[in-house]
Design an enzyme around this catalytic site. Sequence first.
Site, PDB file in Angstrom:
ATOM      1  N   ASN A  43       0.849  -1.198   0.000  1.00  0.00           N
ATOM      2  CA  ASN A  43       0.000   0.000   0.000  1.00  0.00           C
ATOM      3  C   ASN A  43       0.878   1.239   0.000  1.00  0.00           C
ATOM      4  O   ASN A  43       1.912   1.267   0.652  1.00  0.00           O
ATOM      5  CB  ASN A  43      -0.867   0.028   1.257  1.00  0.00           C
ATOM      6  N   GLU A  63       8.662  -4.892  -1.117  1.00  0.00           N
ATOM      7  CA  GLU A  63       7.544  -3.940  -0.978  1.00  0.00           C
ATOM      8  C   GLU A  63       8.017  -2.520  -1.272  1.00  0.00           C
ATOM      9  O   GLU A  63       7.306  -1.727  -1.892  1.00  0.00           O
ATOM     10  CB  GLU A  63       6.934  -4.014   0.425  1.00  0.00           C
TER      11      GLU A  63
HETATM   12 ZN   LIG Z   1       4.891  -7.649  -4.715  1.00  0.00          ZN
END
Ligand SMILES: [Zn+2]
Length: 848
Positions: free
Chosen positions: A271, A302
């Site tokens: 996110n 990430e």
């Molecule tokens: Zn990923």
Amino acid sequence: MTSATAPARDVLTRAEAEARAARVRNVSYDLHISMTRGAATYRGDVTAQFDVEPGDALFLDFRGKQIERLEVNGQPLTPDWNGVRLLLPGAALRPRTVVRVVYENAYDHTGDGLHQFIDPEDGQEYVYTNFEPFDAHRLFPCFDQPDLKATYALTVTAPAEWVVIGNSREVRATPEADGRLTRAFERTKPFSTYLFALVAGPYHVVRDAYRDIPLGLFCRNSLVKYFDADELFLLTKQGLAFYEDFFGYPYPFGKYDQVFVPEFNAGAMENVACVTYNERHIFRDPPTDNQRQNRAETLLHEMAHMWFGDLVTMRWWNDLWLNESFATYMAYLALVSATRFTRAWTDFNAGMKAWAYRQDQLVTTHPIAGPVEDTDQTFLNFDGITYGKGAAVLKQLAAAIGPEAFRAGMRRYFQRYAFGNATLAQFLDALQEGSGRDLHAWARLWLETPSLNTLSVDWQQENGRITRLRVLQTAPEEYPTLRPHHIEIALGREGPDGRVGVETLPADVDGPETDVPAAVGRPTPAFVFPNHNDLAYAKVSLDPASLAYVRDHLERIEDPLLRQLLWSALWDMVRDQQLKSTDFIALASDKVQYETDLELVEAIIARCQGALARYVPDDRRREMFHRFFTAAWQALRAAPPGDAQIIWARALIAAAQPGEDLDLVIALADGRESVPGLSVDQEMRWDIVAKCMAYAVPDARERLAAERQRDPSDRGQRAALRAEVSAPDPAVKAAAWERFHGEGYGSLYLTAAAMSGFHWYAQRDLLAPYVEAFFERVFGIFETRDKEFAQTYFNHLFPGYRVERPVLARSERLLAEVGERNTLLRRMLREANDDLLRAIRCREFAAS
Ligand SMILES: [Zn+2]
């Protein structure tokens, strides 16, 4: 008010998304969410504004409990809503349309949507969102597709003592009359709906900064005692510095928060500026360095998405593979370039490539790139091909064009598409400019054809010299593509001290046979291996002379990556019925004693466990388990305190069969037996208790009660459920079976924990009725329940522990009945049947 009654199937097709993106522009959302402690539902109030071409009706995606008010351009309307889509009539639309929806929704308990969790240890409540690929519309009505990027202004009213985390910085907090607090967050930069996040609860926070970027780390209060923020902050700063430099683009989202959240389904989620992590990345027991490296890989994966995925986003889910492969490749590059984990490419082979090879040999293999017709199909494609194979071929691509051209191409890409969307073709164009190579031809060969090639070497020698050496390439019948491979051939020879070094010969393999004239006249090697340094994405089959040498003397080879590649080649030969599983286990039990590379030790143990579970004939099972157990016990006592002891203690417990082996591990847990330096940690204790329950050890119940006292956490709750369902008692199994199909155990996570105790090989007579019961019920589960539940159900309750032809026949019959009616079940059945058939063949071969 309009309630969702029987919701329609919740799926968005590519065609629908394309049509909507062609009409809608400049989207923004103002979202208010209101939460009260201990409630089952929350309230939302969203205002969406967008430009739209007038014409037909348009829909917002929304899956909720009830809509209380709908206004389109200031006019109240009666909602035309089927539970997943809210229709906006064409006549109500204006060139700039404003839609307001006031609604109520129930919290989710499956790890997706807005997930609610109550900590059993202290009663605290935590919530978080998880949306990829298509769940943002479970929180608020929106255009839930990646190429309708929007800005978001979020306000949240929640208990005052909660922390609230969004995608941007908090700018204001206003007290409410009821004692709650309303926090307002800065309007965000534009990004896709699946990257939106809302996390709330009494999270513990640790703060730091990287230059002017505030950093936050969050976890539940009951996990603070295990939280090692220092290492996480160090990796975070190392990663940000590396990526900003490599991509030539400063971190784009103002702050960077990382939150460890309970009952999370995946490893982590990227996110925007609010990454969520599975709590397994907080180590409640002493971790090995391999576990730390895996966590670092996840963290850097990430973070790479903040640029590749979040700043520039795929237009549609057909490019999901590129998103994931790129982040995976970049994470390993960052690990070796910017952190202490400089040997991570070995792990790339053992983890990512092994996963890719396995998936690529299943009947369900598919090209890396291909059409994705709807969001359901996207869900199927989070697999070893998407992550592992894609990353392996990207690594080849970067090597082929050279690191400088790769980096220059990436910088062009981010400059050109920042805050927008891009496709694979646009990515390749950015890399191609300046590289002087036609990457689209490369893409066709590697990205658009499925499956993998096998390389082997045919060589002859005379009087101590090689007289001829050819590399042979084959492809499976169904996927006959042969590919060019740039490889290094290792010629292994023993030195005077008995250690084995290698001479390497580069070769460009093309077609079925490639002659390597440079080998002629070289001294005869002890063995030949055609994928030295792991350059190729291909399987290797060893020639008979090399196989014989490797089986006898593998431990003499100096290079750990080469040893690992050879172990992988041996394992492939087991899976292809060229080497007996029993011989592999015997070989590994002997050789692993000499292995000094702990990552490799773990990889060998995992393969032995796989072979023991499914590839060994029934009548040799006990003996082989005991043989491996004995090797583990010997290795454990010889190991120095630290990682090696932890690895071997886990292997020992996993291999313990009832009788004296299980008694030994129980004695270790009780302290009646000990290994200097080793402490049996809580996870190990839970594994031992599950075995005590499953094998009806006389004081199993007392042991379970004692562990419950020792570990009252959520982990303890799950482990206790698993142990209870493990009991070999028909009444326990029947009650659990009913509950799986009925009310469950609370969250999906708890239900999964209970399911994980259901099947035990030793209980196969007792469990016999549940084979047919599974095949009778599974179709109904897939038709009526969430994808997440259905997948969990299948993974735990498919009777794969029975490696038997009648089970395979029954499963094939179901597959024929399912046909095309349920694509997710169809895919899972095909893979399970393929695995089962392979296991049956491996057992038959081992018994022959
Ligand atoms: Zn990923």
